[in-house]
Motif scaffolding. Structure first.
Motif, PDB file in Angstrom:
ATOM      1  N   SER A  14      38.361  39.219  46.229  1.00 19.41           N
ATOM      2  CA  SER A  14      37.285  38.340  45.775  1.00 19.41           C
ATOM      3  C   SER A  14      36.702  37.612  46.975  1.00 19.41           C
ATOM      4  O   SER A  14      37.413  37.279  47.922  1.00 19.41           O
ATOM      5  N   CYS A  50      32.039  36.279  43.789  1.00 22.94           N
ATOM      6  CA  CYS A  50      32.195  35.132  42.894  1.00 22.94           C
ATOM      7  C   CYS A  50      31.354  33.952  43.378  1.00 22.94           C
ATOM      8  O   CYS A  50      30.990  33.867  44.556  1.00 22.94           O
ATOM      9  N   HIS A  69      31.004  36.819  38.473  1.00 25.28           N
ATOM     10  CA  HIS A  69      32.347  36.234  38.408  1.00 25.28           C
ATOM     11  C   HIS A  69      32.334  34.794  38.891  1.00 25.28           C
ATOM     12  O   HIS A  69      31.532  34.421  39.755  1.00 25.28           O
ATOM     13  N   LEU A  71      35.068  31.048  39.462  1.00 27.65           N
ATOM     14  CA  LEU A  71      36.242  30.643  40.229  1.00 27.65           C
ATOM     15  C   LEU A  71      37.544  31.161  39.629  1.00 27.65           C
ATOM     16  O   LEU A  71      38.522  31.360  40.359  1.00 27.65           O
ATOM     17  N   ALA A  72      37.596  31.392  38.337  1.00 22.19           N
ATOM     18  CA  ALA A  72      38.824  31.925  37.737  1.00 22.19           C
ATOM     19  C   ALA A  72      39.120  33.316  38.286  1.00 22.19           C
ATOM     20  O   ALA A  72      40.253  33.619  38.679  1.00 22.19           O
ATOM     21  N   GLU A  73      38.086  34.168  38.340  1.00 21.97           N
ATOM     22  CA  GLU A  73      38.271  35.513  38.903  1.00 21.97           C
ATOM     23  C   GLU A  73      38.521  35.448  40.408  1.00 21.97           C
ATOM     24  O   GLU A  73      39.290  36.248  40.948  1.00 21.97           O
ATOM     25  N   ALA A  75      40.170  33.116  42.090  1.00 19.69           N
ATOM     26  CA  ALA A  75      41.557  32.727  42.356  1.00 19.69           C
ATOM     27  C   ALA A  75      42.558  33.781  41.925  1.00 19.69           C
ATOM     28  O   ALA A  75      43.708  33.769  42.382  1.00 19.69           O
ATOM     29  N   ALA A  76      42.167  34.710  41.055  1.00 25.15           N
ATOM     30  CA  ALA A  76      43.111  35.680  40.494  1.00 25.15           C
ATOM     31  C   ALA A  76      43.248  36.945  41.328  1.00 25.15           C
ATOM     32  O   ALA A  76      44.115  37.777  41.044  1.00 25.15           O
ATOM     33  N   ASP A  95      36.861  21.794  43.057  1.00 26.23           N
ATOM     34  CA  ASP A  95      37.202  22.988  42.278  1.00 26.23           C
ATOM     35  C   ASP A  95      37.474  24.192  43.179  1.00 26.23           C
ATOM     36  O   ASP A  95      38.310  25.042  42.863  1.00 26.23           O
ATOM     37  N   ALA A  99      41.025  26.160  43.457  1.00 30.53           N
ATOM     38  CA  ALA A  99      41.100  27.615  43.300  1.00 30.53           C
ATOM     39  C   ALA A  99      41.868  28.247  44.451  1.00 30.53           C
ATOM     40  O   ALA A  99      42.653  29.184  44.246  1.00 30.53           O
ATOM     41  N   ARG A 102      45.546  27.625  43.900  1.00 32.20           N
ATOM     42  CA  ARG A 102      46.081  28.488  42.839  1.00 32.20           C
ATOM     43  C   ARG A 102      46.300  29.900  43.363  1.00 32.20           C
ATOM     44  O   ARG A 102      47.324  30.536  43.076  1.00 32.20           O
TER      45      ARG A 102
END
Length: 336
Positions: A14, A50, A69, A71-73, A75-76, A95, A99, A102
């Motif tokens: 990402s 992202c 995408h 921030l969830a994607e 960080a994953a 945020d 991220a 995480r």
């Protein structure tokens, strides 16, 4: 019936965009990780571009882009990349900091290019570590985050789970380095050839702090290029400045001046770097004794080979071989 193995899981990458960004670093990441490369016959990356908020992102140069995408994607992913920050003198948005934390806590590989190091530092991921950024921002990074050991001279710093790159073009060097870590020198060299860039650049960004030396227009011929092509075809042979100068039809002192103006380094340092790059796939593939590999790429003795290899790669030839054999074994196991 013959069981069909499921497709190998692709390594997710990402990259974070933001309003007002410069597109060069993003383009480097997309070119290396986002372009399909079926001809390489390895599971290529799954790239996700992202952004921290919905809506069009305004880029330097007067155009906009949108991303699918958030921030969830971001960080994953297995590898997360911050190409820069909007302002090196401001704190990154909370945020984005969250991220990054995480991503690191869950075992992701966290990477910054250029001023993106400020975001990693704000997240505490560089505390007690060596890191780099663009040489213009090195002093500011050191002042703002005194727990970071800033090295302004290198093109990138590999801390295994956290990597930092210098200025914009150094991001391309680091992307190729990541490909080399994941897939080995043969694949990284193939990608570099497609990009028409060297797979590894000798030296650090200190050579670019002052204005780069260029040849006058009336001296920009292919003499040096011809000598470099000859050297690449004769790496196993003794190579001296005098021989290179003869290939270029120049006097040695003139040749050295032109060579440094074209490459930013000396002829012999460049030759050493090419020999080391030629040794990498030999170390990764097969069981040829290390001393034979050193001789095959032109080093006069195993001691000389090891000395220059450690200096360039920050590890020994034998350790490099063990690392990439382990990486290859693990990759093969994960693909099954």
């Amino acid at each position: 019936m013959v069981a069909i193995a499921p497709p190998a899981r692709r390594h997710t990458v990402s990259v974070l965009t933001f309003d007002g960004m410069s597109p060069f670093e993003l383009g480097s990441v997309v070119e290396v990780f986002g372009l399909p490369r079926p001809e390489l016959d390895v599971p290529w990356y799954d790239l996700r571009v992202c952004s921290p908020e919905r809506g069009p992102i305004r880029a330097v140069g007067g155009f906009t882009l949108t991303t699918a995408h958030g921030l969830a994607e971001f960080a994953a992913a297995d590898t997360v990349i911050v190409v820069a920050v909007p302002d090196v003198r401001d704190d990154p948005p909370p945020d984005i900091v969250a991220a990054l934390r995480r991503a690191h806590e869950r075992g992701g590989r966290v990477v910054s290019i250029c001023s993106g190091a400020f975001a990693l530092a704000a997240a505490g991921l560089l505390d007690g570590r060596e890191a780099t950024t663009h040489w213009r921002y090195a002093d500011l990074l050191r002042r703002r985050y005194p727990m970071v050991r800033v090295n302004p001279d290198v093109l990138y710093v590999d801390g295994d789970d956290v990597l930092t790159g210098a200025g914009s073009a150094a991001g391309l060097d680091m992307c190729l380095h990541l490909v080399r870590k994941d897939h080995g020198a043969r694949i990284a060299n193939a990608v570099a050839r497609r990009l028409v860039v060297p797979p590894h650049r000798e030296g650090g960004q200190a050579q670019f702090v002052e204005a780069a030396v260029t040849l006058p227009p009336d001296e920009q011929d292919d003499a040096v290029g011809r000598s470099m092509a000859w050297a690449l075809a004769h790496l196993a042979e003794p190579i001296t400045v005098a021989r290179l100068a003869r290939e270029a039809h120049l006097a040695p002192r003139t040749y050295i001046r032109h060579f440094r103006g074209r490459t930013g380094t000396s002829p012999l340092r460049w030759v050493i770097a090419q020999r080391i790059m030629a040794a990498l796939p030999l170390l990764e593939e097969g069981g040829t004794p290390i001393e034979e590999i050193g001789a095959a790429v032109g080093f006069e003795s195993p001691v000389t080979f090891r000395h220059h290899f450690v200096r360039a790669m920050k590890t020994s030839p034998s350790a490099y071989r063990r690392t990439f054999r382990a990486t290859t074994t693990a990759a093969a196991a994960s693909a099954q």
